[in-house]
Design an enzyme around this catalytic site. Structure first.
Site, PDB file in Angstrom:
ATOM      1  N   CYS A   2      -2.523   9.041   3.147  1.00 16.09           N
ATOM      2  CA  CYS A   2      -2.313   8.693   1.781  1.00 16.09           C
ATOM      3  C   CYS A   2      -3.559   9.048   0.647  1.00 16.09           C
ATOM      4  O   CYS A   2      -3.415   9.286  -0.471  1.00 16.09           O
ATOM      5  CB  CYS A   2      -1.989   7.216   1.542  1.00 16.09           C
ATOM      6  SG  CYS A   2      -3.427   6.166   2.355  1.00 16.09           S
ATOM      7  N   GLU A  27       0.811  -1.172  -0.039  1.00 15.16           N
ATOM      8  CA  GLU A  27       0.044  -0.027   0.112  1.00 15.16           C
ATOM      9  C   GLU A  27       0.923   1.057  -0.008  1.00 15.16           C
ATOM     10  O   GLU A  27       1.527   1.392   1.065  1.00 15.16           O
ATOM     11  CB  GLU A  27      -0.754   0.047   1.346  1.00 15.16           C
ATOM     12  CG  GLU A  27      -2.036  -0.903   1.364  1.00 15.16           C
ATOM     13  CD  GLU A  27      -3.086  -0.888   0.178  1.00 15.16           C
ATOM     14  OE1 GLU A  27      -2.955   0.193  -0.264  1.00 15.16           O
ATOM     15  OE2 GLU A  27      -3.812  -1.994   0.189  1.00 15.16           O
TER      16      GLU A  27
HETATM   17  P1  NDP Z   1       8.487   4.850   4.440  1.00 17.52           P
HETATM   18  O1  NDP Z   1       8.365   3.998   3.263  1.00 17.52           O
HETATM   19  O2  NDP Z   1       9.532   5.546   4.608  1.00 17.52           O
HETATM   20  O3  NDP Z   1       8.239   3.852   5.737  1.00 17.52           O
HETATM   21  C1  NDP Z   1       7.458   2.728   5.970  1.00 17.52           C
HETATM   22  C2  NDP Z   1       7.791   1.851   6.716  1.00 17.52           C
HETATM   23  O4  NDP Z   1       8.865   0.780   6.045  1.00 17.52           O
HETATM   24  C3  NDP Z   1       8.630   2.006   8.093  1.00 17.52           C
HETATM   25  O5  NDP Z   1       8.171   1.223   9.212  1.00 17.52           O
HETATM   26  C4  NDP Z   1      10.057   2.115   7.561  1.00 17.52           C
HETATM   27  O6  NDP Z   1      10.881   2.082   8.616  1.00 17.52           O
HETATM   28  C5  NDP Z   1       9.925   0.956   7.091  1.00 17.52           C
HETATM   29  N1  NDP Z   1      11.329   0.649   6.032  1.00 17.52           N
HETATM   30  C6  NDP Z   1      12.097   1.620   5.366  1.00 17.52           C
HETATM   31  N2  NDP Z   1      13.053   1.204   4.589  1.00 17.52           N
HETATM   32  C7  NDP Z   1      12.792  -0.063   4.891  1.00 17.52           C
HETATM   33  C8  NDP Z   1      13.331  -1.270   4.053  1.00 17.52           C
HETATM   34  N3  NDP Z   1      14.606  -1.400   3.436  1.00 17.52           N
HETATM   35  N4  NDP Z   1      12.977  -2.710   4.537  1.00 17.52           N
HETATM   36  C9  NDP Z   1      11.729  -2.752   5.107  1.00 17.52           C
HETATM   37  N5  NDP Z   1      11.297  -1.773   5.763  1.00 17.52           N
HETATM   38  C10 NDP Z   1      11.612  -0.412   5.611  1.00 17.52           C
HETATM   39  O7  NDP Z   1       7.085   5.378   4.574  1.00 17.52           O
HETATM   40  P2  NDP Z   1       6.589   6.531   5.678  1.00 17.52           P
HETATM   41  O8  NDP Z   1       6.517   6.165   7.240  1.00 17.52           O
HETATM   42  O9  NDP Z   1       7.355   7.795   5.338  1.00 17.52           O
HETATM   43  O10 NDP Z   1       5.047   6.706   5.290  1.00 17.52           O
HETATM   44  C11 NDP Z   1       4.512   7.602   4.369  1.00 17.52           C
HETATM   45  C12 NDP Z   1       4.025   7.038   3.108  1.00 17.52           C
HETATM   46  O11 NDP Z   1       3.347   6.081   3.356  1.00 17.52           O
HETATM   47  C13 NDP Z   1       3.617   7.928   2.106  1.00 17.52           C
HETATM   48  O12 NDP Z   1       4.106   7.969   0.627  1.00 17.52           O
HETATM   49  C14 NDP Z   1       1.967   7.309   2.226  1.00 17.52           C
HETATM   50  O13 NDP Z   1       1.482   7.910   1.035  1.00 17.52           O
HETATM   51  C15 NDP Z   1       2.283   6.132   2.357  1.00 17.52           C
HETATM   52  N6  NDP Z   1       1.095   5.507   2.839  1.00 17.52           N
HETATM   53  C16 NDP Z   1       0.221   4.605   1.982  1.00 17.52           C
HETATM   54  C17 NDP Z   1      -1.108   4.156   2.372  1.00 17.52           C
HETATM   55  C18 NDP Z   1      -1.715   3.459   1.601  1.00 17.52           C
HETATM   56  O14 NDP Z   1      -2.769   2.831   2.251  1.00 17.52           O
HETATM   57  N7  NDP Z   1      -1.593   3.206   0.364  1.00 17.52           N
HETATM   58  C19 NDP Z   1      -1.441   4.658   3.580  1.00 17.52           C
HETATM   59  C20 NDP Z   1      -0.587   5.287   4.557  1.00 17.52           C
HETATM   60  C21 NDP Z   1       0.566   5.767   3.975  1.00 17.52           C
HETATM   61  P3  NDP Z   1      11.250   3.374   9.505  1.00 17.52           P
HETATM   62  O15 NDP Z   1      10.477   4.452   9.312  1.00 17.52           O
HETATM   63  O16 NDP Z   1      11.113   2.957  10.980  1.00 17.52           O
HETATM   64  O17 NDP Z   1      12.758   3.716   8.992  1.00 17.52           O
END
Ligand code: NDP
Length: 484
Positions: free
Chosen positions: A285, A251
């Site tokens: 999002c 997502e």
């Molecule tokens: P990120 O992609 O930065 O992070 C999401 C999660 O992935 C965090 O827990 C992060 O860890 C983790 N992560 C980062 N790198 C890795 C990796 N290499 N391997 C595994 N896990 C990893 O997103 P954001 O937290 O910045 O969230 C915002 C984004 O989420 C926006 O783009 C938004 O549109 C999207 N979103 C989409 C939704 C949907 O339903 N389509 C709903 C809500 C949000 P950590 O942060 O701890 O480093």
């Protein structure tokens, strides 16, 4: 203010990370001060959590669904009884307003558990009779240990949206919440304990995406990853999980269009557009960050919309009068401000907002940004194409139905769209032409959990919700019995 030090939750116990003494600071976005330290967990922690989840899977997956459902109902009840405490923690950790945290994040987290507790009892399997030749039926079984990775914008809501269908279907899981917002996930573990959830069914490993997240995604004994987050991370996870051919749900981001025709209910369109632009600081999002308005009412719309945006109360997230709280983290605020600068460079007009908002007293270092409305940019500009994920919208005029559709579809993303028109046939025609996962007609953010939810194009892979989540969290087999 005291700093809360989190521990991982593995096999039903709160334990220190193997990476002893290594913590990541998590800031209260409204004050800029460190308020939580989360363990900087490593591969070894993830390995321990996966082992616990594998052991728990043996019995949890065999438990009758009525018993699993009872655990989910109990979790929902306990969480509901602690709603205020959770909402206040979400405010401190995420920066959102208390009103939003109470009514959306935590309230819907309760509903997620309650919904899937009920749904798992009523799910039916398909049976087919083939002209007297054979009868086929579907057998379903849980996949195993799921890796659940969640973002910072709706921390508890999006995590529970994964945990509930995952464990209701008989899987166990290892969760990795965002390093920026781990507090309510940590508190949720105490709810699991109080509900008597068997040890190891839900494990929580805190830390960074690069370390703990990556270890989960590449773990050979985690056959399924459900990820919500940014598109860049989603692509990376897709590539990393390929080696083990994992089941994957992504997502991802959005850049959603909000299309307003001149035959709309104008007041409703304006009111709802304010919410769809600025609710949760634009950190949903599904926010409508590109507003397309028919040229015949373009100026009228701006005259109504801009003053309302300007008047929104930006301030203390704990004050129930506040509409716009703090952005989640410093880096994110800088990114949002960078896009506002870029809008100026691209020739845009900042109609209102456009700056960081400096508040007084202990909020003086908070990450507040004024609601910002930008006009004068072409829909192809970077600001109108790239996900900003903050309280920033661009507004563009369009001439006719076809141009509105073209503008909306001219995006790498395909998550959602809103269409405003009192002409039912037009609304339907336009809705059916937009390449997204969800279209709202004359409304926004109404969710029926029975409906599929997800995105097309760069907004993701797979669908969640009711049977769609249950399909993802189970394996399916068709058994064909010849008539004999
Ligand atoms: P990120 O992609 O930065 O992070 C999401 C999660 O992935 C965090 O827990 C992060 O860890 C983790 N992560 C980062 N790198 C890795 C990796 N290499 N391997 C595994 N896990 C990893 O997103 P954001 O937290 O910045 O969230 C915002 C984004 O989420 C926006 O783009 C938004 O549109 C999207 N979103 C989409 C939704 C949907 O339903 N389509 C709903 C809500 C949000 P950590 O942060 O701890 O480093």
């Amino acid at each position: 203010m005291s700093v809360t030090v989190l521990q991982n939750f593995i096999d039903g116990e709160f334990v220190n990370s193997v990476n002893t003494g290594q913590y990541i600071d998590s800031h209260n976005p409204a004050t800029g001060k460190v308020h939580v330290k989360i363990p900087d967990s490593t591969k070894a922690d993830v390995n321990n959590a996966v082992e616990a989840a594998q052991a728990a899977f043996k019995t949890w997956s065999k438990l009758p669904r009525t018993r699993r459902s009872n655990f989910l109902y109990r979790i929902a009840d306990i969480l509901e009884s602690r709603l205020k405490e959770f909402a206040e923690a979400e405010v401190r950790d995420q920066g959102k307003t208390i009103t939003f945290a109470t009514n959306v994040d935590i309230n819907r987290s309760v509903y997620n558990f309650r919904y899937f507790a009920g749904h798992v009892l009523h799910a039916e399997e398909k049976v087919g009779q083939l002209d007297g030749v054979a009868m086929s039926y579907v057998q379903r079984w849980p996949v195993g240990v799921a890796g659940l990775i969640s973002p910072w914008n709706l921390p508890l809501y999006l995590l529970t949206w994964k945990i509930a269908p995952c464990i209701a279907s008989g899987n166990t899981c290892v969760c990795k919440p965002s390093e920026f917002t781990s507090l309510t996930a940590y508190m949720l573990c105490s709810v699991f304990k109080e509900a008597g959830l068997p040890n190891g069914v839900v494990n929580m490993v805190f830390g960074s995406g690069q370390s703990a997240g990556e270890a989960l995604v590449t773990h050979p004994n985690v056959p399924l990853i459900s990820f919500t987050g940014g598109t860049v991370t989603g692509k990376h996870i897709m590539a990393s999980s390929v080696k083990h051919m994992k089941k994957l749900s992504l997502e991802l981001g959005g850049k959603n269009a909000n299309i307003i025709f001149d035959d709309c209910n104008f007041e409703q369109a304006v009111e709802t557009s304010i919410r769809s632009s600025f609710w949760n600081q634009g950190e949903i999002c599904l926010c409508g960050s590109r507003i397309f308005v028919q040229e015949t009412i373009y100026q009228k719309f701006l005259d109504a919309f801009i003053p309302k945006a300007r008047d929104l109360v930006v301030g203390d997230p704990n004050d129930s009068k506040t509409f716009v709280g703090a952005l989640n983290n410093l880096k994110h605020m800088e990114k949002v401000l960078m896009y506002i600068d870029l809008a100026r460079q691209e020739g845009g007009v900042i109609e209102c907002g456009g700056s960081r908002k400096i508040l007084q007293g202990e909020l003086s270092e908070g990450y507040f940004v004024e609601p910002t409305v930008i006009t004068g940019l072409p829909p192809t500009s970077r600001v109108a194409q790239e996900e900003i994920f903050g309280p920033v919208v661009t507004v563009h005029p369009f001439t006719d139905e076809q141009q509105a559709i073209d503008y909306a579809n001219d995006s790498p993303y395909g998550l959602s769209c809103s269409v405003w028109s009192e002409n039912d046939r037009r609304a339907r025609r336009v809705s059916e032409s937009i390449q997204v996962g969800t279209v709202w007609v004359n409304c926004w953010l109404i969710r029926d959990l029975r409906m599929p939810f997800g995105g097309t194009k760069a907004s993701g892979l797979g669908r969640e919700g009711a049977d769609y989540s249950m399909d993802f969290f189970t394996e399916l087999k068709t058994i064909c019995l010849a008539n004999f």
